[in-house]
Design a protein around this motif. Structure first.
Motif, short mmCIF file in Angstrom:
data_model
loop_
_atom_site.label_atom_id
_atom_site.label_comp_id
_atom_site.label_asym_id
_atom_site.label_seq_id
_atom_site.Cartn_x
_atom_site.Cartn_y
_atom_site.Cartn_z
N CYS A 386 -8.57 -7.61 -1.34
CA CYS A 386 -9.07 -6.33 -1.86
C CYS A 386 -9.19 -6.37 -3.39
O CYS A 386 -10.13 -5.80 -3.96
N GLU A 387 -8.27 -7.04 -4.03
CA GLU A 387 -8.32 -7.17 -5.49
C GLU A 387 -9.57 -7.92 -5.91
O GLU A 387 -10.28 -7.52 -6.84
N LYS A 388 -9.86 -9.02 -5.22
CA LYS A 388 -11.07 -9.80 -5.54
C LYS A 388 -12.34 -9.00 -5.24
O LYS A 388 -13.37 -9.21 -5.88
N GLY A 389 -12.26 -8.11 -4.26
CA GLY A 389 -13.42 -7.29 -3.92
C GLY A 389 -13.51 -6.00 -4.69
O GLY A 389 -14.36 -5.16 -4.40
N GLY A 390 -12.58 -5.79 -5.65
CA GLY A 390 -12.61 -4.58 -6.47
C GLY A 390 -12.24 -3.32 -5.72
O GLY A 390 -12.64 -2.22 -6.08
N TRP A 392 -9.47 -1.17 -5.27
CA TRP A 392 -8.12 -0.84 -5.72
C TRP A 392 -7.43 0.18 -4.81
O TRP A 392 -6.21 0.13 -4.62
N ARG A 393 -8.18 1.10 -4.24
CA ARG A 393 -7.56 2.06 -3.33
C ARG A 393 -7.02 1.37 -2.08
O ARG A 393 -5.93 1.69 -1.59
N GLN A 394 -7.80 0.43 -1.55
CA GLN A 394 -7.35 -0.32 -0.38
C GLN A 394 -6.11 -1.13 -0.71
O GLN A 394 -5.16 -1.19 0.07
N ALA A 395 -6.11 -1.77 -1.88
CA ALA A 395 -4.96 -2.58 -2.29
C ALA A 395 -3.72 -1.72 -2.44
O ALA A 395 -2.62 -2.08 -1.97
N SER A 396 -3.87 -0.56 -3.09
CA SER A 396 -2.74 0.37 -3.27
C SER A 396 -2.22 0.87 -1.93
O SER A 396 -1.01 1.00 -1.71
N GLY A 397 -3.16 1.15 -1.02
CA GLY A 397 -2.75 1.60 0.31
C GLY A 397 -1.96 0.55 1.07
O GLY A 397 -0.98 0.87 1.75
N LEU A 398 -2.39 -0.70 0.95
CA LEU A 398 -1.67 -1.78 1.63
C LEU A 398 -0.27 -1.95 1.05
O LEU A 398 0.70 -2.19 1.80
N SER A 413 2.66 -9.29 -4.42
CA SER A 413 2.25 -7.98 -3.91
C SER A 413 1.88 -7.04 -5.06
O SER A 413 0.80 -6.42 -5.06
N PHE A 414 2.77 -6.96 -6.07
CA PHE A 414 2.54 -6.02 -7.17
C PHE A 414 1.49 -6.52 -8.14
O PHE A 414 0.66 -5.76 -8.64
N SER A 419 -3.52 -5.78 -10.71
CA SER A 419 -4.80 -6.38 -11.11
C SER A 419 -5.98 -5.61 -10.52
O SER A 419 -7.02 -5.42 -11.18
N ALA A 420 -5.81 -5.13 -9.27
CA ALA A 420 -6.89 -4.36 -8.64
C ALA A 420 -7.12 -3.04 -9.37
O ALA A 420 -8.28 -2.66 -9.63
N VAL A 421 -6.04 -2.32 -9.71
CA VAL A 421 -6.21 -1.04 -10.40
C VAL A 421 -6.66 -1.27 -11.84
O VAL A 421 -7.33 -0.42 -12.45
N GLU A 422 -6.30 -2.43 -12.41
CA GLU A 422 -6.75 -2.75 -13.77
C GLU A 422 -8.26 -2.90 -13.82
O GLU A 422 -8.92 -2.40 -14.75
#
Length: 563
Positions: A386-390, A392-398, A413-414, A419-422
């Protein structure tokens, strides 16, 4: 008529015919019948004959007991053997080496190594000299109990007893070392065999090969295969698979493939050997060769299993071949194999490398449907995808799902979530995640800090490392204040002791704790915190004292009673 039939017929004659003709059986006839039962593994019948001897006015003698014990030993009935050993002593007979050997061997078959060792240790007290049979039985019992030190010590003691160890002695000791991963001792035992004029056999070599395989000593594995060839010993499945697996652990995929080709005829029935070679290709990032081995399995009359298919999927994951990994996962059912967590985690990781975040999430969501529990590796790979795909909501949810499921979170994990939210410019969320790391017992790494700082920069905020550290100290202090408010003065010392490393590393945390207690109107707790700091190795300064005095003033007290 075969010999076995004659023996069984003899037992029938003793038990039935004597009664029909009203003849009186003798002790010799009973002993012969019990011995016949022993040879045929009829331990229940042997015990029945033994129990009938007193009825016929024929008390059993030592031969009777030993024959019955041997029958039970062959049937792996260690409890009846021990009972007979006790009965033999109560009958005023001195158990001999045959009695003890049968008891030790029965315990060995029943995997009762402690009892076997106890019986063996009692032999000197009974003035019975242990022979090669009893010692070998004890070594085998220790081998099954994974007591390699005792097995090796007993093997070494044989020469002191002036008893030459034989093939059984060495093989059992080597097997004990193999189970413990003590490859050097296994190798030493194998090399000592010619010294005492014992020729190593297939079992000895296979055990040593397996010991070397556990530590990836592929050179030794090849040397042993050469020795076996010179001795005209045909490597069996165990030896062949151990050699291939040794190459796999040693990162020698070329050697593993070479062995598969050389031992082609002997690996016809071994999925393990092919799977080990595939795993070697996976470690060598040779995904195409791994798939070739998988495709050749039907022509070898081998059915792919869970291990071989997982090795193929992992090879595709290492080679960034997400399409191939997903295809293998989807078609596992065609081989009548159910995917496990390893299958799913490798596929998710392959999708992450291929930037296929939607597919990664789809695979992750399939895991519960298979009645499996996704572990940390699955979630971390999905978050990274999800981080590589931009996303961030999905990453945070996971990450939230991991915390809710009480799965172990780590730096990966963190860092991936931060990085995704960044990338989305969510600097507030980046700081919140960064400050929560100590609470989750996770140490922030350079990636976490860099991502958080980058998020602040994108938000046009001049946040330095000190600002981030300050947010972190307040978060830690807040957690400590909550604990103190829920407890009492008597627990202050224990709570601070659990956070001692944090307090020493960052004096600001102590100030925030005292200020927090002041805001809640708890001057006594603030004073106790200051006193605990003075009693421990946390440095207290005027800022801490001022904060404690401020706590008293806010509570309307001129000065609290200092502990």
């Amino acid at each position: 008529m075969c010999c076995c039939c004659w023996l069984l017929l003899f037992v029938v004659v003793i038990v039935v015919e004597f009664r029909q003709i009203r003849a009186t059986p003798t002790r010799i006839s009973f002993n012969a019948a019990i011995s016949a039962c022993e040879k045929q593994g009829q331990w229940q019948l042997a015990l029945q004959l033994l129990s009938e001897m007193p009825v016929e006015g024929l008390p059993p003698d030592k031969i009777s007991y030993n024959a019955a014990m041997s029958a039970c030993e062959k049937g792996a009935q260690w409890q009846p053997v021990l009972a007979l050993l006790i009965d033999l002593r109560l009958a005023s007979f001195s158990p001999d080496v045959i009695s003890h050997s049968a008891a030790i061997s029965a315990c060995e078959k029943g995997r009762q190594w402690q009892i076997a060792l106890g019986v063996f240790s009692q032999m000197p007290e009974m003035r019975v000299v242990a022979d090669r049979v009893s010692i070998n039985a004890a070594i085998s019992a220790l081998e099954k109990g994974r007591r390699w030190q005792l097995a090796c010590a007993l093997t070494s003691s044989m020469q002191l007893r002036r008893i030459a160890p034989d093939l059984i002695s060495f093989s059992a000791a080597i097997s004990a070392c193999e189970k413990a991963g003590e490859w050097t001792l296994a190798l030493s035992l194998l090399r000592n065999m010619p010294i005492v004029r014992v020729t190593a056999d297939l079992i000895s070599y296979s055990g040593t090969l397996s010991a070397c395989e556990k530590v990836g000593r592929w050179q030794l594995a090849f040397a042993f295969l050469q020795d076996m060839s010179e001795l005209r010993l045909v490597a069996d499945t165990i030896a062949s698979c151990s050699a291939i697996s040794a190459c796999e652990k040693g990162g020698q995929w070329q050697k593993a493939l070479s062995l598969v080709r050389e031992l082609e005829g002997q690996l016809q029935a071994s999925v393990i050997g092919i799977s080990a070679a595939m795993s070697a290709c996976e470690k060598g990032r040779q995904w195409e060769l791994a798939l070739n081995l998988l495709s050749e399995m039907p022509s070898r009359r081998l059915a792919p299993d869970e291990i071989s298919l997982n090795a193929a999927i992992s090879a595709c994951e290492k080679g960034c071949q997400w399409q191939q990994a997903a295809h293998l996962l989807n078609n596992m059912h065609l081989a009548s194999v159910l995917p496990d967590v390893i299958s799913f985690s490798a596929t998710i990781s392959a999708c992450e490398k291929g930037r296929q975040w939607q597919l990664a999430l789809g695979v992750l969501n399939t895991i519960p449907k298979m009645r499996l529990l996704a572990h940390e590796i699955c979630f971390n790979a999905a978050i990274s995808a999800c981080e590589k795909g931009g996303q961030w909501r999905q990453a945070s949810g996971l990450l939230s799902d991991m915390l809710a499921s009480r799965l172990s979170t780590d730096e990966i994990s963190f860092s991936a979530t931060i990085s995704a939210v960044e990338k989305a410019g969510q600097w507030q969320k980046a700081l919140v995640l960064l400050s929560s790391l100590p609470v989750k017992s996770v140490t922030p790494d350079e990636i976490s800090f860099s991502a958080a700082i980058s998020a602040c920069e994108k938000g046009q905020l001049d946040f330095s490392r000190d600002a981030i550290d300050s947010a972190r100290s307040r978060d830690v202090a807040s957690a400590v204040v909550n604990k103190l408010l829920q407890s009492g003065e008597e627990q202050v010392g224990g709570i601070l002791a659990s956070e001692i490393d944090e307090l020493v590393a960052d004096p600001r945390i102590s100030t925030h704790i005292i200020e927090g207690l002041a805001d809640h109107g708890m001057p006594h707790l603030a004073a106790e915190v200051l006193a605990s700091m003075l009693r421990s190795r946390v440095e207290a300064n005027m800022i801490h004292v001022s904060a404690a005095i401020s706590a008293s003033e806010k509570a309307g007290l001129f000065c609290p009673t200092w502990p």
